[in-house]
Design an enzyme around this catalytic site. Sequence first.
Site, PDB file in Angstrom:
ATOM      1  N   GLU A 101      56.469  55.844  37.655  1.00  0.00           N
ATOM      2  CA  GLU A 101      57.340  54.861  36.995  1.00  0.00           C
ATOM      3  C   GLU A 101      56.598  53.989  35.989  1.00  0.00           C
ATOM      4  O   GLU A 101      57.218  53.122  35.362  1.00  0.00           O
ATOM      5  CB  GLU A 101      58.018  53.996  38.052  1.00  0.00           C
ATOM      6  CG  GLU A 101      58.977  54.798  38.917  1.00  0.00           C
ATOM      7  CD  GLU A 101      59.708  53.945  39.938  1.00  0.00           C
ATOM      8  OE1 GLU A 101      59.205  52.851  40.260  1.00  0.00           O
ATOM      9  OE2 GLU A 101      60.766  54.378  40.417  1.00  0.00           O
ATOM     10  N   LYS A 122      51.280  55.546  38.489  1.00  0.00           N
ATOM     11  CA  LYS A 122      51.663  54.796  39.685  1.00  0.00           C
ATOM     12  C   LYS A 122      51.594  55.674  40.928  1.00  0.00           C
ATOM     13  O   LYS A 122      51.178  55.236  41.992  1.00  0.00           O
ATOM     14  CB  LYS A 122      53.083  54.263  39.498  1.00  0.00           C
ATOM     15  CG  LYS A 122      53.580  53.407  40.629  1.00  0.00           C
ATOM     16  CD  LYS A 122      55.015  52.947  40.379  1.00  0.00           C
ATOM     17  CE  LYS A 122      55.540  52.109  41.519  1.00  0.00           C
ATOM     18  NZ  LYS A 122      56.984  51.868  41.437  1.00  0.00           N
ATOM     19  N   GLN A 123      52.039  56.908  40.794  1.00  0.00           N
ATOM     20  CA  GLN A 123      52.101  57.779  41.968  1.00  0.00           C
ATOM     21  C   GLN A 123      52.038  59.239  41.515  1.00  0.00           C
ATOM     22  O   GLN A 123      52.290  59.532  40.347  1.00  0.00           O
ATOM     23  CB  GLN A 123      53.399  57.544  42.725  1.00  0.00           C
ATOM     24  CG  GLN A 123      54.646  57.931  41.971  1.00  0.00           C
ATOM     25  CD  GLN A 123      55.871  57.199  42.490  1.00  0.00           C
ATOM     26  OE1 GLN A 123      56.214  56.144  41.985  1.00  0.00           O
ATOM     27  NE2 GLN A 123      56.535  57.767  43.470  1.00  0.00           N
TER      28      GLN A 123
HETATM   29  C1  BGC Z   1      58.732  54.407  43.688  1.00  0.00           C
HETATM   30  C2  BGC Z   1      59.881  55.386  43.713  1.00  0.00           C
HETATM   31  C3  BGC Z   1      60.630  55.215  45.006  1.00  0.00           C
HETATM   32  C4  BGC Z   1      61.059  53.765  45.203  1.00  0.00           C
HETATM   33  C5  BGC Z   1      61.647  53.531  46.573  1.00  0.00           C
HETATM   34  C6  BGC Z   1      59.269  52.992  43.860  1.00  0.00           C
HETATM   35  O1  BGC Z   1      58.213  52.086  43.880  1.00  0.00           O
HETATM   36  O2  BGC Z   1      58.039  54.472  42.474  1.00  0.00           O
HETATM   37  O3  BGC Z   1      59.388  56.708  43.635  1.00  0.00           O
HETATM   38  O4  BGC Z   1      61.746  56.040  45.021  1.00  0.00           O
HETATM   39  O5  BGC Z   1      59.923  52.929  45.097  1.00  0.00           O
HETATM   40  O6  BGC Z   1      60.711  53.808  47.571  1.00  0.00           O
END
Ligand code: BGC
Length: 776
Positions: free
Chosen positions: A488, A601-602
């Site tokens: 994100e 971020k991930q």
């Molecule tokens: C993450 C998303 C996730 C959401 C709810 C966000 O911080 O980036 O991938 O779906 O949190 O857990």
Amino acid sequence: MKEYIIHNEWKIIEDQFHPEYNKITESLMSLGNGRIGHRANFEEKFSGETLPGNYVAGVYYPDKTRVGWWKNGYPEYFAKVLNAANWIGIDVKIGNETLDLFTAKVLDFKRELNMQEGNLYREFIAELPSGKQVKVVSCRFLSIVETEIGAIRYTVTALNFSDKLTLTPYLDFDIRNEDSNYDEKFWDEVEVNVKPGEGYITAEVRKTLFHVCTGMKFNLLRNGKAITYSADVENRTKFISNIIPLSIEKGESITIEKFGVNVSSENFPKEKLMTTAVKHLNAAFDKGFDQLMLEHSQAWLEKWKTSDVKIEGDVAAQQGIRFNIFQLQQTYTGEDQRLNIGPKGFTGEKYGGSTYWDTEAFCLPFYLATAPVQVARNLLIYRHKQLQKAIDNGAILGFKNGAALYPMVTMNGEECHNEWEITFEEIHRNGAIAFAIFDYVRYTNDWEYLAPYGFEVLLAISRFWAQRVNWSAERQKFVMLGVTGPNEYENNVNNNYHTNRIAQWTLGYTLEVIEYLKEKHLAQYHGLAEKWGFNEHAETANWRDIIEKIYLPFDAKRNIFLQQDGFLDKDLKKVAEIPAAERPINQHWSWDRILRSPYIKQADTLQSMFLFEDNFDKETIKRHFDFYEPLTVHESSLSPCIHTILASTIGYEEKAYEMYLRTARLDLDDYNNDTSDGCHITSMGGTWMAFVKGFGGMRVRNGKVSFAPLMPGKWTAYSFRINFRNTVLEINVNKNTVSIGNLSDQELKLTIYDQEYFIGGNKKTEVQLKLDRNEH
Ligand code: BGC
């Protein structure tokens, strides 16, 4: 990071009072039973930092979306899990002083979450400003047997005084959500009934009109013996209490056993809600605290039999995995197809209690392997039930012909996110839902799921992908523009590798499912094709074309797939160069700076490497890991789990262990400085995967389960159980051997480090542990 939680195999322990961390501890020690849940708030008044939280599954409020400039396609509302009635409250007054740990001197304090038996225990000695010292011991649980019921045993002992003691058990429905947009309250009182010893309030949620009835009933004991008492009844709007005047002699103890009930109109008729609450509460009260607790503890011991993971030689790692499993079990039990797993479960308001892609991408595998097959199936059926709404959602955005875009955030199938720029364009969620169908069938062999349920969802998602891509004359490829990948920290990018790849994969899988249906369920397939106006010939020809010609960004020099177009234009400085004081960057940097940065971020491209690992050799995975991991800040809880699995796959044992601790202890050690809002429940499914798929090396391929265990250096042994197609397997690994026991009657063919074995019913097989699983 904060490291104040005491390491213990079965308990989460705070052994001295940390008011500055109170909100974190309240999150960590939350209790839940799949129907109701609450944070570990104190029973008595507390004027320090606290986030009161009580939640009832499925009950929400659609809060008006708050944006500056409205645009077509914005969701109308942001669903909020409601902070519901506080039924645990017991005010304590000694003489004229109110017991409040924020103003009292805390001489001794301990708060413990007992994960083995599912209860929250607290004991403390407090000195009031007058010098009176009081000891309090409390224990409470939310029954996993009687899921409407909770109970508290709260004992006050006068250590150095004799005085008046006033206990005021209360029930407060005058609750506001912390994240309420306009400071609005969402509950209106419907009905109240209070008398000495008990009381009930039914309240209605504005707009959605859910009703919830919450009740309390209690008894008192002096030095362990039941006593009678008189009480003044208080009844204000949405608030009732019993004010009980007592006296206490030095050395004496007064105990109150308070039972609570919560029932909602989701499960019982509105007009009978209060009588239903009374019935449940009376039955619990008659059973008594000890018996209720015994039944509840035994049920927890049963749950652990199938889901426990044991680690020897590393208490921090052991505590971490049990904490994750415990919280997952508290959040979702899989009995109700209308419920799902909110990212914070019953531990906080953030994310509105809604369903995200997290469920399919991170939680499903845990339930597949540790619960009866119905539980995972119900998670899938939840999305099937919402198919029409996903199609409507697609139509709102301009898609046609039954193309479904499942919401990124939902309560009832409607999109209800409140962050257009980031959340909305995360269309990769559609792929996660499709992949979950594949994963479910691969694991369970329940092909019968496809004709009545799975195919319709796959068809609608495939139609979406086919319309979402466009042909680029310039590239002579299909491209997908304006998306946000799992990372994100990049919004509205073109050709996110993961999104394009999972779209391509979905189209291919849907084609396979069509072939299967034509072979095995032809009549049903024709019925479905007619129902959905499916022009198989034309639509599948288009899908094949897209599969062949979709653009996947690639850098030939580095020999890696790129996260999205233009990724290499970034200043590719590694995360290690960010000063520690600026981490997490989302709490220190402007959004503008984050978006321009190379920081991930991930897991994003690596999320694909994990899902589609069979398409890559180890060297390829390694090259991608070496490129992306140093740029990843893991500021989503959903990241380290995937990195653990990949690091295990490519033999980066130390990295795997570091990432494992990060996912397993993310909340316990507050890695991302955000546990005060609630625990990261959905990432806990990821922790389980990190362990079982990472260290255990478990995979399912060609209808067979396989294992390739690794042993992190610090550990001396570990074990876990999985349920694979009605066979329960126990995997025990120590420094020398891997032993797999078949606890069922039928034999099973499986693979250990690429070798096939038959394990007879109630037999086990032992092989040598490989120090490096890649050496064969
Ligand atoms: C993450 C998303 C996730 C959401 C709810 C966000 O911080 O980036 O991938 O779906 O949190 O857990």
